[in-house]
Scaffold this active site. Structure first.
Site, mmCIF file in Angstrom:
data_model
loop_
_atom_site.group_PDB
_atom_site.id
_atom_site.type_symbol
_atom_site.label_atom_id
_atom_site.label_comp_id
_atom_site.label_asym_id
_atom_site.label_seq_id
_atom_site.Cartn_x
_atom_site.Cartn_y
_atom_site.Cartn_z
ATOM 1 C CD GLU A 45 1.261 -8.346 -14.813
ATOM 2 O OE1 GLU A 45 1.951 -7.978 -15.775
ATOM 3 O OE2 GLU A 45 0.534 -7.567 -14.160
ATOM 4 C CE LYS A 114 1.315 -6.105 -18.930
ATOM 5 N NZ LYS A 114 1.580 -5.774 -17.504
ATOM 6 C CB CYS A 175 -1.736 -6.059 -15.726
ATOM 7 S SG CYS A 175 -1.828 -4.904 -14.321
ATOM 8 C CB SER A 356 3.898 13.354 18.763
ATOM 9 O OG SER A 356 2.939 13.501 17.723
ATOM 10 N N GLY A 357 0.897 12.510 20.068
ATOM 11 C CA GLY A 357 -0.379 13.130 20.389
ATOM 12 C C GLY A 357 -0.904 14.020 19.282
ATOM 13 C CB SER A 361 2.223 9.947 15.918
ATOM 14 O OG SER A 361 1.620 10.830 16.825
#
Length: 700
Positions: A45, A114, A175, A356-357, A361
């Site tokens: 499209e 369309k 679509c 940050s652990g 993250s």
């Protein structure tokens, strides 16, 4: 015998307003289709200008440049002897339409606007286009002079029409028309159209691909026919990722399938089908109904055949089983492809992530690692464009990635930003994950910066705020948490701009955010903290799905460091430790679990529930775990948090759109950001309902 047709559809990685690049990719797809014997080529499209032009559709330049590209296509020898079906915006009688333009041998055959627009969720098509609402009506479209000079035509048909070749009939859907309850393929099929085409810009959401496939299978199983589906691929300049999945179906079966996630800018899907199979299928199932009550389709005739005279030994494509990705695979692949498009098109040299652990993250880090794995695989498969892009990003014309971990070290920097409230456990978890994925990792202590900012405040006011654990008020406690989070944002951008410079390398880095969709929903983050980044690949993904994704990464990528991350309770680590251990956890702070938030988010957005209707649904959904009074407390607590923090959505980092309950402000979730946070009328209705319920309602 002249009954077998070879057709081509494609997925193209088009970019909004990149007319030159879009033209090259269109021509390449047509060339591939012709080389493989196709007589018809379908594209996505609005492929000429790109689907995501948004308010650029208002500009006359967009229309002008689209026609300039169309002129190049008409003139190209590549487009000779193949029907080309391309998408572009067209203005007719001062009205803009989203159109398909079908042409053959320097002649435009028809323009199909369309008719049914996408105007829900992320889509706002009626903002820029009008639907062609004149059923079966065709008008004359006066071509621009530049096109007249090429085609020798003054006017061409525009409207609700189909293309009739010497051997078959082809009808267009665009679509959203496939998703509509009054899809055009229904009436077209009943009027004898045998080949349906659908050019789409359909975005990726988790667990959505099967809907698309099932709709196409259903479209051809009800009334027979061949269905070609083309789709946009990649990030064309916004928050969504278009996920390809080009396909061909016949009589309810998929016979050719394209990739859902791929770094190939051009993918062409071919299929050879037997028109007699359609006719036989309809002869048994549909013949009594092949009489349309509405006016027959307007047919535009063309002296051209899709089939050849001698095709007896030409094999046809047989039904295949569609392979659907799991949600964990989708998270691994979709955001990774989106990140790569953003990186290579932004002109930056890589990413920086505050690591940050924690789960969030770490999920972002794993997506970048997955991107590197995908890049290396694509280079090994011989994709020269991807190799060229990698070399440009790393600034080395001779570089060739050998391993994902080594590539990760070149383009990905992670940093752990410790404060006096950070635990050694999270520091080690971040370091271990960085070592396993291969990122360039730094450990930074922010205490000096925090002390400096608080010192400025103290010098002005004569006061020094204290944490709650040290006798401070709630306001002091919150302010002290926020200053740490905001210092991390400032440092993230500083290191993103200068860390490569400090290593003697050119370029800057894009800062990645890592706030999940549930935290955005409640506003459980500091405004302008390290969640304020350039882009966020997990901003539309729930915590529940992210945990499952990390488990997948443990097995798929052998990232064993993730086991410890998954076992640890989620925490912001912004309050003082207790005996060296974390005392603050996210779910306690929020007053609800992440799994509860996912349910609430879907009810709020997808089911369109306000406080009262949400309560009415949850008393049944949660009846085995919570009493009506407890459900009421959860609902009221959520809506207070939601409304108090809604203003944060005006500044949320642009995120990969993966969930239909995303609270992304003014893009997907159009709601105010200033509320009466007491919700007095709504909450009173809930309280009245609780009072009317029997005491043992939760036990029933």
């Amino acid at each position: 015998m002249g009954r077998k047709v070879t057709l081509a559809t494609c997925s193209l990685n088009q970019w909004a307003l990149d007319f030159e690049g879009n033209l090259e990719r269109i021509l390449k797809s047509i060339e591939i289709a012709k080389t493989n014997g196709a007589k018809y080529r379908l594209g996505p499209e609005l492929e000429i200008c790109g689907y995501g032009c948004a308010d650029h559709f208002y500009e006359s330049d967009t229309l002008l440049h689209s026609f300039q590209v169309l002129k190049k296509l008409l003139e190209s020898p590549i487009t000779k002897d193949i029907i080309c079906d391309v998408g572009m915006p067209i203005m007719h009688h001062n009205v803009r339409y989203n159109c398909r333009v079908l042409f053959l041998n320097r002649k435009i055959l028809l323009i199909r606007p369309k008719m049914l627009m996408a105007n829900h969720g992320i889509y706002r098509e009626v903002r820029w286009f009008s639907p062609w609402n004149q059923l079966r009506k065709v008008e004359e479209y006066f071509l621009p002079r530049m096109i007249q000079e090429v085609t020798g035509q003054n006017t061409v048909p525009i409207g609700d029409c189909v293309l009739s070749t010497k051997d078959t009939c082809i009808g267009t859907e665009i679509c959203a028309e496939l998703w509509n309850p009054r899809s055009p393929h229904i009436e077209m099929g009943l009027d004898g159209v045998e080949i349906f085409t659908n050019s789409s810009a359909s975005h990726h959401e988790l667990r959505k691909a099967d809907q698309r496939v099932n709709l196409i299978k259903s479209a051809t199983s009800k009334s027979g026919g061949i269905y070609l589906y083309a789709n946009q691929r990649g990030c064309d300049g916004d928050r969504v990722y278009y996920d390809g999945c080009a396909m061909v179906a016949i009589n309810g079966d998929i016979v050719a399938q394209g990739a859902q996630f791929s770094l190939n800018d051009v993918e062409v899907i071919m299929a050879t089908a037997d028109l007699e199979d359609v006719r036989s299928y309809r002869g048994e199932l549909c013949q009594p109904h092949m009489q349309s009550e509405t006016k027959p389709c307007h047919r535009v005739k063309v002296d051209f055949s899709l089939s050849t005279g001698d095709d007896l030994y030409l094999p046809t494509h047989q039904p295949i089983t569609w392979h659907f990705h799991t949600p964990e695979e989708e998270i691994s692949l979709g955001p990774a492809c989106w990140l790569w498009d953003y990186l290579r098109r932004s002109g930056q040299a890589g990413f920086l992530l505050p690591l940050s652990g924690g789960v969030d993250s770490s999920s972002t880090a794993c997506i970048v690692h997955s991107m590197c794995v995908l890049l290396c695989q694509t280079v090994q498969d011989g994709n020269k464009q991807v190799l060229e892009d990698i070399r440009r990003v790393v600034g080395d014309d001779s570089y060739c990635p050998q391993h994902a971990k080594e590539l990760c070290g070149r383009i990905f920097t992670t940093c752990y930003m410790a404060s006096e409230n950070s635990s050694e456990d999270t520091r080690n978890r971040a370091k271990d994950l960085a070592n396993q994925i291969g990122s360039t990792h730094m450990s930074i202590n922010i205490d000096m910066a925090v002390e400096g900012i608080l010192g400025i405040f103290s010098a002005v006011t004569g006061r020094w705020p204290q944490f709650r654990a040290n006798g401070g008020s709630h306001r002091e406690n919150l302010a002290l948490q926020n200053v740490q989070a905001r210092v991390r944002m400032v440092l993230a951008y500083l290191f993103a701009q200068l860390s490569l410079w400090a290593r003697g390398k050119p370029g800057g880095l894009l800062v990645l955010g890592s706030a999940n969709v549930d935290e955005s929903l409640t506003g459980y983050f500091t405004k302008y903290d390290c969640s304020s980044a350039d882009i966020n690949p997990i901003g539309g993904i729930s915590k529940t799905d992210l945990k499952s994704f990390l488990l997948y990464c443990v097995e798929q990528f052998q990232l064993t460091a993730l086991r410890g991350i998954l076992a640890a309770p989620p925490t912001a680590e912004l309050e003082p430790l207790t005996d060296g251990q974390v005392s603050q956890t996210d779910e306690v702070d929020m007053g609800m679990t992440y799994s509860e938030l996912s349910v609430i988010g879907r009810l709020r957005k997808i089911s369109k529930c306000g406080p009262f209707s949400m309560f009415c649904k949850l008393i049944h959904m949660w009846k085995d775990a919570l009493s009506p009074t407890e459900v009421a407390q959860k609902v009221k607590h959520f809506f207070r948090m939601y409304s108090v923090n809604r203003h944060k959505m005006t500044t949320v980092t642009p995120s990969y759109h993966a969930e239909s309950y995303s609270p992304d402000d003014n893009r997907f979730d159009l709601r105010p950001f200033l509320y009466n946070t007491r919700w007095s009328w709504q909450f009173r209705c809930i309280d009245n309902q609780v009072c009317q319920m029997p005491a043992n309602a939760s036990e029933q």
